[in-house]
Design a protein around this motif. Structure first.
Motif, short mmCIF file in Angstrom:
data_model
loop_
_atom_site.label_atom_id
_atom_site.label_comp_id
_atom_site.label_asym_id
_atom_site.label_seq_id
_atom_site.Cartn_x
_atom_site.Cartn_y
_atom_site.Cartn_z
N ALA A 1 -4.77 40.22 -4.31
CA ALA A 1 -4.03 40.53 -3.40
C ALA A 1 -3.01 41.34 -2.73
N SER A 2 -1.88 40.97 -3.79
CA SER A 2 -0.61 41.65 -3.71
C SER A 2 -0.96 42.90 -4.26
N THR A 3 -1.90 43.85 -4.97
CA THR A 3 -1.94 44.75 -5.41
C THR A 3 -2.58 45.65 -4.26
N VAL A 4 -3.43 44.82 -3.16
CA VAL A 4 -3.49 45.79 -1.77
C VAL A 4 -2.46 46.10 -1.05
N ARG A 5 -1.97 44.93 -0.72
CA ARG A 5 -0.82 45.37 -0.56
C ARG A 5 0.35 46.49 -0.03
N ALA A 6 0.16 46.10 -1.64
CA ALA A 6 1.41 47.21 -1.99
C ALA A 6 0.69 48.63 -2.23
N TYR A 7 -0.64 48.78 -2.39
CA TYR A 7 -1.83 49.99 -1.92
C TYR A 7 -1.39 50.75 -0.21
N ALA A 8 -1.39 48.74 0.62
CA ALA A 8 -1.80 49.70 2.10
C ALA A 8 -0.24 50.53 2.66
N THR A 9 0.67 49.51 2.21
CA THR A 9 2.17 49.81 1.89
C THR A 9 2.73 51.24 1.70
N ARG A 10 2.02 51.71 0.52
CA ARG A 10 2.21 53.20 0.56
C ARG A 10 1.55 54.03 1.13
N HIS B 1 -10.94 41.77 -3.63
CA HIS B 1 -12.49 41.64 -4.01
C HIS B 1 -13.60 43.24 -4.07
N VAL B 2 -13.79 43.93 -3.19
CA VAL B 2 -14.50 44.49 -3.24
C VAL B 2 -13.36 45.64 -4.51
N LEU B 3 -12.42 45.75 -4.56
CA LEU B 3 -11.99 46.85 -5.06
C LEU B 3 -11.54 46.19 -6.95
N GLY B 4 -11.39 45.26 -6.86
CA GLY B 4 -11.46 44.35 -8.08
C GLY B 4 -10.06 44.11 -8.34
N CYS B 5 -9.30 43.83 -7.62
CA CYS B 5 -7.86 43.80 -7.80
C CYS B 5 -7.12 42.80 -7.57
N GLN C 1 -5.11 53.94 -2.48
CA GLN C 1 -5.33 53.65 -1.19
C GLN C 1 -5.94 53.98 0.10
N ARG C 2 -6.73 55.17 0.14
CA ARG C 2 -7.80 55.23 1.05
C ARG C 2 -8.03 54.03 1.19
N ALA C 3 -9.00 53.97 0.10
CA ALA C 3 -9.84 53.05 0.30
C ALA C 3 -9.25 52.34 0.70
N VAL C 4 -7.90 50.98 0.73
CA VAL C 4 -7.65 49.77 1.34
C VAL C 4 -7.21 50.37 2.66
N ILE C 5 -7.01 51.59 3.42
CA ILE C 5 -6.80 52.01 4.68
C ILE C 5 -8.62 51.64 5.15
N VAL C 6 -9.12 52.44 4.39
CA VAL C 6 -10.72 51.99 5.53
C VAL C 6 -10.92 50.50 5.34
N LEU C 7 -11.02 50.06 4.47
CA LEU C 7 -11.12 49.09 4.19
C LEU C 7 -10.64 47.68 5.29
N ARG C 8 -9.39 48.22 5.62
CA ARG C 8 -8.46 47.62 5.91
C ARG C 8 -8.26 47.83 8.02
N TYR D 1 -10.69 50.21 9.09
CA TYR D 1 -12.29 50.45 9.79
C TYR D 1 -12.92 49.38 9.48
N GLU D 2 -13.24 48.67 8.52
CA GLU D 2 -14.00 47.84 8.31
C GLU D 2 -13.85 46.98 8.41
N ASP D 3 -12.53 46.00 8.62
CA ASP D 3 -11.94 45.38 9.04
C ASP D 3 -11.27 43.75 8.66
N LEU D 4 -11.45 44.30 6.70
CA LEU D 4 -11.45 43.01 6.03
C LEU D 4 -9.92 42.31 5.45
N SER D 5 -10.31 41.58 5.21
CA SER D 5 -8.72 40.55 4.80
C SER D 5 -8.52 41.23 3.82
N ASP D 6 -6.83 40.62 3.10
CA ASP D 6 -6.22 41.56 1.77
C ASP D 6 -7.47 40.59 0.63
#
Length: 171
Positions: free
Chosen positions: A139-148, A133-137, A114-121, A123-128
């Motif tokens: 995009a829906s999982t990224v959105r779930a992590y971001a929401t939590r 791609h960075v986390l190897g999961c 979750q911390r990685a998703v927040i930082v990447l979104r 602070y690094e301004d990356l898309s889902d």
């Protein structure tokens, strides 16, 4: 005569003289202080001169002329309004630092992904998709992590209501 007596008696006149030389009160104070320091160090020799005040005034003149010959000024004239503005900027910088430190503390409480998703979104301004791609999961999982993660951060940042003592049944 001791140096302290000399300085007490002659500093007002030296300040006036320095002010007349440079036309700036703060610079006059600086010049006078810059001259009184070596005067203290050499006081035994200076006190033996017939007129120590004339000797120190000559030192002050030389210091002023030396200061004028320097290629770059060693002082910056700042108005009181400028000082107040600098103080306001410093306090806002301090507030920003405090806010960043508090956010870093909150981020450290999140689980690693979750911390990685927040930082990447944020602070690094990356898309889902890029984060996925960075986390190897997916995009829906990224959105779930971001929401939590955002929900957790919102709870941490929410103002805490004051505890109110409840009395059972009223007064």
């Amino acid at each position: 005569m001791e140096f302290e007596e000399f300085a007490t008696a002659r500093t007002p006149a030296l300040l006036r003289y320095a002010y007349m030389l440079c036309g700036d009160r703060e610079l006059a104070r600086d010049l006078t202080q810059e001259v009184l320091i070596p005067t203290l160090v050499k006081w035994r020799r200076v006190s033996r001169v017939e007129r120590p005040d004339a000797y120190v005034r000559a030192m002050l003149t030389n210091e002023y002329l030396t200061m004028r010959r320097r290629k770059s000024p060693t002082t910056v004239t700042v108005s009181y309004e400028g000082i107040e503005e600098l103080c306001a900027q410093a306090s806002s910088a301090e507030a920003a630092y405090t806010e960043r430190a508090a956010m870093m503390q909150r981020l450290s409480t999140l689980p690693a992904r979750q911390r990685a998703v927040i930082v990447l979104r944020y602070y690094e301004d990356l898309s889902d998709a890029q984060i996925a791609h960075v986390l190897g999961c997916r995009a829906s999982t990224v959105r779930a992590y971001a929401t939590r993660a955002l929900a957790t951060l919102r709870v941490d940042m929410a103002p805490r209501p004051a505890l109110v003592a409840q009395n059972g049944g009223g007064a």
